[in-house]
Design an enzyme around this catalytic site. Structure first.
Site, mmCIF file in Angstrom:
data_model
loop_
_atom_site.group_PDB
_atom_site.id
_atom_site.type_symbol
_atom_site.label_atom_id
_atom_site.label_comp_id
_atom_site.label_asym_id
_atom_site.label_seq_id
_atom_site.Cartn_x
_atom_site.Cartn_y
_atom_site.Cartn_z
ATOM 1 C CD GLU A 18 -1.478 -2.370 1.856
ATOM 2 O OE1 GLU A 18 -0.249 -2.559 2.012
ATOM 3 O OE2 GLU A 18 -2.334 -3.243 2.132
ATOM 4 C CD1 TRP A 19 4.915 3.846 3.155
ATOM 5 C CD2 TRP A 19 6.319 3.105 1.579
ATOM 6 N NE1 TRP A 19 6.063 4.595 3.217
ATOM 7 C CE2 TRP A 19 6.936 4.163 2.265
ATOM 8 C CE3 TRP A 19 7.015 2.486 0.539
ATOM 9 C CZ2 TRP A 19 8.223 4.621 1.953
ATOM 10 C CZ3 TRP A 19 8.284 2.927 0.224
ATOM 11 C CH2 TRP A 19 8.876 3.982 0.923
ATOM 12 C CG ASN A 116 18.705 -6.640 -2.454
ATOM 13 O OD1 ASN A 116 19.446 -5.808 -2.995
ATOM 14 N ND2 ASN A 116 17.928 -7.435 -3.146
ATOM 15 C CD GLU A 472 17.619 -12.214 -19.813
ATOM 16 O OE1 GLU A 472 17.177 -11.692 -18.781
ATOM 17 O OE2 GLU A 472 18.830 -12.298 -20.065
ATOM 18 C CD GLU A 593 24.113 -7.912 -4.468
ATOM 19 O OE1 GLU A 593 24.105 -6.884 -5.140
ATOM 20 O OE2 GLU A 593 23.100 -8.554 -4.156
ATOM 21 C CG ASP A 644 40.808 -18.705 -9.193
ATOM 22 O OD1 ASP A 644 41.761 -18.643 -10.011
ATOM 23 O OD2 ASP A 644 40.951 -18.585 -7.961
ATOM 24 C CG HIS A 682 22.265 1.861 -15.340
ATOM 25 N ND1 HIS A 682 23.505 1.333 -15.619
ATOM 26 C CD2 HIS A 682 21.616 0.935 -14.611
ATOM 27 C CE1 HIS A 682 23.595 0.136 -15.049
ATOM 28 N NE2 HIS A 682 22.468 -0.122 -14.436
ATOM 29 C CB CYS A 714 23.724 -4.084 -17.402
ATOM 30 S SG CYS A 714 22.890 -5.224 -16.268
#
Ligand code: GLN
Ligand code: ZN
Length: 741
Positions: A18-19, A116, A472, A593, A644, A682, A714
């Site tokens: 709702e927020w 996150n 995708e 991350e 690696d 972006h 990306c």
């Protein structure tokens, strides 16, 4: 001893986001500011009363916000980015700082420690710190007016400054400037009746805390000399603290995480490092995962802790901002429901424990215990795996593979490709939603997807790229998509958590052993390949990223779950290969991350990450080319791990960091294929040929031309179709010129 219960923060999103909807309605001018405020106050009230239902001795205020609680604190202290200064400090200013406006870019968003959640970075250039309207006091008084026992929450001065950037002052000077302002805020809250104030200082659990000890001590000594320290609880979470140091800070009490501390907080308490007169706020229920607690173990923990303090609060280990609100709205198998606990259920666990200790009432406690035990014994948690049956290294060295791949793929010098996704247009999202809600048939949806793929194959041919992708279009999200199809994952209906601002994500829940039971991407990929002679790149998400962006199991070691996912991805890789797909990309954008907060855990983390990536990708033939993608560029300490992985080609972001990446490559001979992201996806801006050529030439200084690929930095799902086509045309024509030398 009477046990008390408390909470550190509650999800502001609401049960059904709702927020988010309210705030976005205001942004798109569907509602005015007054309506926004009225509706948000209702939501805040609902959150407060919901928590009160669980008989908390104290409910947090200051967690509810219009966007982000760190940004609230910046506005409170007038830490306004220079480009936004001179305006009235109000909600529109707040939204502009957070989102940018026509004239100015937004402030940066950075990940909140290892979660996150992203906060808005405070900017100190040319600021005039002073106290603005005290929203925290207003919210505290609001809770009081509802008869809710509340305590204000505010990020502490050390953490606030640590999260900031800019300004000429030193770290310590910034802290000193803020101290009198904090004091005033504290005084106002105390005058209004606050029995304690939760001052969040999570920075005290990081590797850097030691270098901050002097200024931390100075700050809290100041609060003592000003008479406010006796109302403060210094709250930490996500890792251990140095309790001997914390104990020197003259405050009412300390909040410690007993879930994510690797046992160190408890060990320090047992050594007697906690001053007994201090209140202990013990984070005993995991605040950032979705699992029902082993309530018997929590009982034992409380028994231990109560020997070491005269006043004990039990609470979640961190704010519940990181978990969904309630299980009530989900339709779940009982066997799975037994094991789950969202925000409100966690508060209920606290209530069960409190009743057990304070009232000798074990009804709720026993019920939790029974369902916990039942869940632990489920067969879906006890599959057998033979990890050794799968290769963890390619059959041949890169030099051998490379020759065979070159012979098979016949690619030109400086091959061009994209990262996987093409625009998720309105139409794509609408068709997917219609299909999910059964408004269109499976056939109609499949036909739509095929048409979209085929349209984009023509576009890729037209542009002249070398390795194609299917785009995708069938995916909502690169992790949720796999979560929907793999055994052991649960995708909830309303399990949203705030990522930043109004953006929420719905991480899948890994509730059982993970298993591949059917092909995940073969149909679309094979169809795409049937439309073209150019190689089509299969597109998968890697085990580290799937795990990092899901709610993970805690009853088995992390690397076990990661390796189970790796085996599943390996099955899919082999299924694609068996269907003649020659290039397969396994994305790992979350690898970096996920690095643990403490450096002592980095090496093991990276070793496990490499191992699982290799489990997922090493079983293919030499001729099959494995790609991976990561969209960040500060490789620094992890560059060796990246090497690696032994991926035949890695595509990485470089466009936003310019030359930085190249520096990391100076310390290592990177002798595998590498694709540099030569423009920033972006931004809607179309790059020029000169920019792309410069970016490529910069990379060629460090990387062998024969290993070099060219791509955007990306996936292109957030861009418009025209933007994608224009930018890729520029990219390909730059490359064509470079090929001619
Ligand atoms: N293949 C994904 C895409 O193109 C990669 C996304 C990501 O790196 N976050 O969308
Ligand atoms: Zn990416």
């Amino acid at each position: 001893m009477t046990i008390k219960t408390s909470n550190l923060g509650f999800p502001r999103l609401g049960r059904k986001r709702e927020w988010k909807k309210l705030i976005e309605s205001y942004w798109s001018q569907k509602i005015d500011l007054d309506t926004l405020h009225t509706e948000l106050a209702n939501l805040h009230k609902e959150n407060l009363l919901l928590q009160k239902n669980y008989h908390l001795d104290s409910v947090p205020v200051g967690d509810f916000s219009l966007y982000d609680h760190i940004l609230d604190t910046s506005l409170l202290f007038n830490i306004i980015p220079k480009r936004f200064q001179g305006r009235d400090v109000n909600d529109d200013l707040l939204f502009d700082i957070a989102r940018g406006n026509k004239e100015h870019v937004a402030s940066a968003l950075i990940k909140w420690f290892n979660t996150n959640y992203h906060y808005i970075v405070p900017e100190w250039d040319d600021v005039t710190p002073q106290l603005n309207h005290n929203v925290l006091l207003e919210r505290y008084n609001f809770a009081k007016s509802l008869n809710v026992n509340a305590h204000p929450v505010i990020v502490g001065p050390i953490t606030f400054v640590k999260l900031s950037k800019g300004g000429d002052q030193s770290f310590d000077e910034k802290v000193r400037t803020l101290l009198p302002l904090y004091k005033e805020v504290f005084n106002a809250l105390i005058d209004s009746g606050a029995s304690y104030i939760q001052v969040d200082e999570p920075v005290l659990v990081t590797d850097e805390s030691q270098s901050l000890e002097a200024i931390t001590k100075e700050a809290y000594d100041y609060f003592e000399s000003e008479g406010v320290a006796k109302s403060l609880i210094i709250q930490t979470y996500f890792e251990r603290v140095d309790l001997a140091f914390l104990n020197t800070l003259p405050v009412k009490g300390y909040g410690l995480d007993f879930v994510h501390d690797h046992g160190h907080n408890l060990a320090q308490i047992e050594k007697g490092l906690l001053n007994k007169e201090k209140t202990l706020h013990a984070g005993i229920i995991d605040g950032r995962n979705v699992w029902a607690s082993d309530i018997e173990a929590k009982k034992a923990l409380i028994e231990t802790l109560s020997q070491y303090t005269e006043e004990l609060y039990i609470q979640p280990s961190s704010s519940l901002l990181h978990v969904p609100v309630s299980l009530d709205d989900e339709t779940l198998d009982d066997a799975v429901r037994d094991g789950l606990s969202f925000a409100t259920e966690k508060l209920d666990e606290l209530d069960a424990l409190k009743r057990l200790f304070n009232e000798d009432d074990d009804t709720k406690f026993e019920a939790f215990k029974t369902s916990y035990d039942r869940f632990q014994n489920q067969s879906f948690k006890n599959l057998e795996y033979d990890f050794d049956s799968v290769r963890t290294a390619r059959a041949s060295a890169f030099s051998v593979r490379r020759e065979k791949q070159d012979a098979k793929l016949q690619l030109p010098e400086l091959p061009t490709t994209t990262i996987g996704s093409f625009p998720q247009s309105k139409e794509v999202r609408k068709q997917r939603a219609d299909w999910k809600n059964k408004r269109i048939t499976d056939e109609a949806y499949e036909t739509f997807l095929k048409n979209e793929i085929s349209r984009w194959i023509d576009i890729q041919e037209e542009i002249g790229l070398d390795v194609f992708v299917h785009g995708e279009f069938e995916r909502n999200d690169m992790v949720e998509f796999f979560g929907e199809k793999l055994q052991g994952f649960l995708v909830t209906k309303y399990g949203w958590v705030q990522s930043y601002g109004s953006r929420a994500v719905k991480p899948p829940i890994i509730y059982g052993d993970v298993k591949w039971t059917e092909p995940l991407t073969v149909k679309e990929t094979v169809y795409t390949q049937s439309l073209t002679d150019k190689p089509v790149k299969g597109m998968l998400t890697g085990p580290v990223t799937i795990l990092n962006w899901s709610f993970e199991r805690v009853d088995v070691p992390r690397e076990t779950v990661q390796n189970q996912i790796a085996l599943a991805i390996n099955e899919e890789v082999l299924a694609l290969e068996a269907n003649d797909i020659k290039v397969i990309q396994v994305d790992e954008p979350a690898l970096r991350e996920g690095l643990p907060l403490h450096s002592e855990f980095h090496e093991t983390y990276l070793e496990n990450a490499v191992k699982s990536f290799k489990l997922a990708t090493s079983s293919v033939k030499d001729e099959t080319q494995i790609h991976t993608h990561m969209c960040y560029s500060q490789f620094g300490q992890i560059i060796h791990a990246i090497h690696d992985l032994d991926a035949d080609v890695i595509s990485i972001e470089t466009s936003r960091s310019h030359g930085d990446l190249i520096k990391d490559f100076e310390d290592i001979t990177y002798d595998l294929g590498i694709g540099l992201g030569v423009y920033d996806i972006h931004s809607p801006r179309i790059p020029t040929e000169a920019e792309i050529t410069t970016a490529i030439n910069r990379g060629l200084q460090q990387i062998d031309r024969s290993l070099f690929w060219v791509n955007p930095d990306c996936g292109l799902k957030t861009r418009k179709e025209e933007e994608v086509i224009d930018a890729l045309n520029v990219l390909v024509s730059s490359v064509k010129k470079l090929r001619q030398g």
